[in-house]
Design a protein around this motif. Structure first.
Motif, PDB file in Angstrom:
ATOM      1  N   PHE A  10       0.860  -1.193   0.000  1.00 20.95           N
ATOM      2  CA  PHE A  10       0.000   0.000   0.000  1.00 20.95           C
ATOM      3  C   PHE A  10       0.891   1.236   0.000  1.00 20.95           C
ATOM      4  O   PHE A  10       1.436   1.627   1.041  1.00 20.95           O
ATOM      5  N   GLU A  11       1.047   1.843  -1.161  1.00 24.76           N
ATOM      6  CA  GLU A  11       1.893   3.028  -1.292  1.00 24.76           C
ATOM      7  C   GLU A  11       1.310   4.187  -0.470  1.00 24.76           C
ATOM      8  O   GLU A  11       0.184   4.605  -0.707  1.00 24.76           O
TER       9      GLU A  11
ATOM     10  N   VAL B 165      -6.971  -0.006   5.801  1.00 23.45           N
ATOM     11  CA  VAL B 165      -5.724   0.691   5.478  1.00 23.45           C
ATOM     12  C   VAL B 165      -6.042   2.181   5.391  1.00 23.45           C
ATOM     13  O   VAL B 165      -7.026   2.577   4.749  1.00 23.45           O
ATOM     14  N   THR B 166      -5.220   3.011   6.024  1.00 25.26           N
ATOM     15  CA  THR B 166      -5.454   4.450   6.078  1.00 25.26           C
ATOM     16  C   THR B 166      -4.459   5.192   5.191  1.00 25.26           C
ATOM     17  O   THR B 166      -3.250   4.948   5.248  1.00 25.26           O
TER      18      THR B 166
ATOM     19  N   THR C 297      -0.733  -2.729  -4.710  1.00 22.49           N
ATOM     20  CA  THR C 297      -0.274  -3.876  -5.484  1.00 22.49           C
ATOM     21  C   THR C 297      -0.542  -5.162  -4.714  1.00 22.49           C
ATOM     22  O   THR C 297      -0.239  -5.251  -3.525  1.00 22.49           O
ATOM     23  N   LEU C 298      -1.108  -6.154  -5.401  1.00 15.56           N
ATOM     24  CA  LEU C 298      -1.326  -7.480  -4.826  1.00 15.56           C
ATOM     25  C   LEU C 298      -0.544  -8.491  -5.659  1.00 15.56           C
ATOM     26  O   LEU C 298      -0.675  -8.525  -6.894  1.00 15.56           O
TER      27      LEU C 298
ATOM     28  N   GLY D 272       0.331   4.120   2.536  1.00 16.16           N
ATOM     29  CA  GLY D 272      -0.724   3.682   3.451  1.00 16.16           C
ATOM     30  C   GLY D 272      -0.182   3.243   4.790  1.00 16.16           C
ATOM     31  O   GLY D 272       1.019   3.061   4.990  1.00 16.16           O
ATOM     32  N   THR D 273      -1.091   3.062   5.709  1.00 10.08           N
ATOM     33  CA  THR D 273      -0.775   2.499   7.023  1.00 10.08           C
ATOM     34  C   THR D 273      -1.763   1.367   7.302  1.00 10.08           C
ATOM     35  O   THR D 273      -2.948   1.611   7.400  1.00 10.08           O
ATOM     36  N   PRO D 274      -1.264   0.092   7.313  1.00  9.98           N
ATOM     37  CA  PRO D 274       0.138  -0.333   7.157  1.00  9.98           C
ATOM     38  C   PRO D 274       0.606  -0.223   5.711  1.00  9.98           C
ATOM     39  O   PRO D 274      -0.197  -0.053   4.801  1.00  9.98           O
ATOM     40  N   LEU D 275       1.929  -0.384   5.542  1.00 11.87           N
ATOM     41  CA  LEU D 275       2.506  -0.311   4.200  1.00 11.87           C
ATOM     42  C   LEU D 275       2.327  -1.607   3.422  1.00 11.87           C
ATOM     43  O   LEU D 275       2.307  -1.599   2.189  1.00 11.87           O
ATOM     44  N   ASN D 276       2.215  -2.756   4.144  1.00 12.18           N
ATOM     45  CA  ASN D 276       2.063  -4.032   3.454  1.00 12.18           C
ATOM     46  C   ASN D 276       1.356  -5.028   4.350  1.00 12.18           C
ATOM     47  O   ASN D 276       1.172  -4.797   5.553  1.00 12.18           O
TER      48      ASN D 276
END
Length: 449
Positions: free
Chosen positions: A143-144, A159-160, A170-171, A146-150
């Motif tokens: 998650f670019e 995700v925030t 990306t998945l 985002g929090t968390p990042l992955n």
């Protein structure tokens, strides 16, 4: 005799040798089409067996499930699972051998996901993800911003995203043999800002009360609006872009409070409005002589309501009905000039108008023999309509007389069909050949009294 005995011995020796059987050694391998183990799977087998004459293939879970051919051709698998493949080889000597291998068939690997924001896409924006992938055993989310990042969970939860702009999600999925990836973009709205501009109505651009003002809301990422106004007919509005009438002179305050449910911003601006003088002023208006008008260089027709000068080709049924003032200049020497009523063009070279107005003019105050009088000095000092409203403007034969360019400045008095009184100050007779013109200022009542 000795020769006969030797032959008998040799025969007996070879007759006693036993014939040995040919051994069977079973072996095979296979290729999966496109190396794709996800159903449907197509497999080709290659028989490497030695010494066999007969073969029996058994394909657990395959189609066909059995074959007696040396090379069984294409075998298909339609369901996930781990299946045994057996090959038995035999020959006429009674030799037998077999080989068993296993093949693992996977479900189809499919990747997709969707996302939803829990409230809206204003910062901070919280998203959940719906993983619609199948056939995978591991997952990796990125998650670019985002929090968390992955996350390595199938469903990563909330995700925030705080920063406005685009964020790539990306998945990557894997089933041990095949890896797929998919990227999608989440857009977080810009941070909340509160801002506006305003524009007075065309007829109120002098900001004299009452002033009708249109507000243009330039706020970003706002969903609710709270306006407050001082000195206005309406002091509160929740419209996005309201129209407000200011009724009190002075510096008035406009406050806009915006919100999007997560943040609130406020902006305050002032607007200065003035007392109503009931006087409209137009400066440096150019009115062409008749040749300038007919050649469409400088018009001779003027509309007070539209503040426009019209040339010959601009006059039509729509514009003609709004004309209040018509200047007729005979030639570039300005030997004969007069203002005429829009409904009295027959005494000029101009074409008559459709549905024309009637305006009263005093072209020559010095020949009027009437009570109305206004000097150039009075015109210049006029700040409101006090002098105009007290004038008794009447048409007289002397007042309708044409004038020349010998007196500058010259004041022309008029009263429109609506009863608005006004004055025209001729500041200059500009000689430019057939494109000669008058340079004038006009002061006229906004409303008749």
């Amino acid at each position: 005799m000795k020769k006969i005995i030797n032959i008998i011995v040799i025969f007996c020796f070879f007759g006693c040798v036993k014939e040995e059987a040919v051994p069977v050694v079973v072996d095979f391998n296979f290729d999966v089409f496109n190396n794709d183990f996800s159903i449907p799977v197509q497999v080709v087998f290659f028989n490497r067996t030695e010494g066999a004459e007969d073969y029996e293939w058994k394909f657990e879970g395959g189609s066909p499930s059995r074959s007696i051919n040396r090379n069984p051709g294409l075998i298909r698998y339609e369901e996930k699972g781990t299946y045994k493949i057996e090959l038995i080889g035999t020959n006429q000597d009674g030799s037998r051998d077999s080989k068993i291998v296993e093949i693992k068939i996977d479900n189809p690997v499919f990747i997709d996901f969707d996302f939803n924001n829990l409230v809206d896409n204003f910062s901070p924006a919280i998203y959940t993800f719906d993983n619609q992938s199948s056939g995978a055993s591991t997952y990796l989310w990125t998650f670019e911003g985002g929090t968390p990042l992955n996350s390595s969970e199938r469903d990563p939860g909330e995700v925030t995203f705080v920063d406005p702009g685009n964020h790539n999600v990306t998945l990557v999925i894997d089933n041990g043999r095949e890896t797929l990836d998919l990227q999608k973009t989440i857009t977080v709205a810009p941070f909340l800002t509160s801002d506006f501009e305003y524009q007075p109505a065309f007829e109120d651009d002098d900001y004299q009360i009452p002033v009708r003002v249109q507000f243009d809301n330039n706020s970003i990422s706002a969903t609710t609006f709270e306006w407050s106004f001082t000195g206005a007919s309406s002091i509160f509005s929740e419209a996005e872009s309201p129209e407000i009438v200011f009724t009190e002179p002075g510096v008035q305050t406009i406050t806009l409070k915006t919100s999007n449910g997560k943040d609130t911003k406020t902006v305050v601006k002032n607007i200065k409005v003035f007392a109503n003088t009931n006087l409209r002023v137009f400066e440096d208006v150019k009115l062409g002589i008749n040749t300038a008008h007919t050649s469409n260089v400088l018009g001779s027709f003027y509309s007070i309501s539209n503040r426009s000068v019209y040339t010959s080709n601009e006059i039509n049924n729509e514009t003609g009905k709004n004309v209040d003032l018509v200047f007729f200049g005979l030639n570039e020497s300005f030997t004969r000039n007069k203002f005429v009523s829009p409904n009295g063009l027959s005494e000029t070279t101009f074409t008559s108008l459709q549905n024309p107005k009637h305006t009263i003019f005093i072209n020559s105050q010095e020949l009027c023999n009437c009570a109305a009088s206004l000097s150039a000095q009075q015109f210049d000092m006029m700040q409101d309509d006090t002098l105009l409203k007290n004038l008794m403007i009447e048409e007289t034969p002397g007042g309708l007389q044409s004038f020349d360019s010998t007196m500058t400045p010259r004041i022309i008095l008029f009263e429109t069909q609506e009863g608005k009184k006004g004055a025209i100050k001729i500041k200059e007779f500009v000689q430019e050949g057939q494109n000669s013109y008058l340079l004038v200022d006009i002061k006229v009542q906004k409303e008749s009294i």
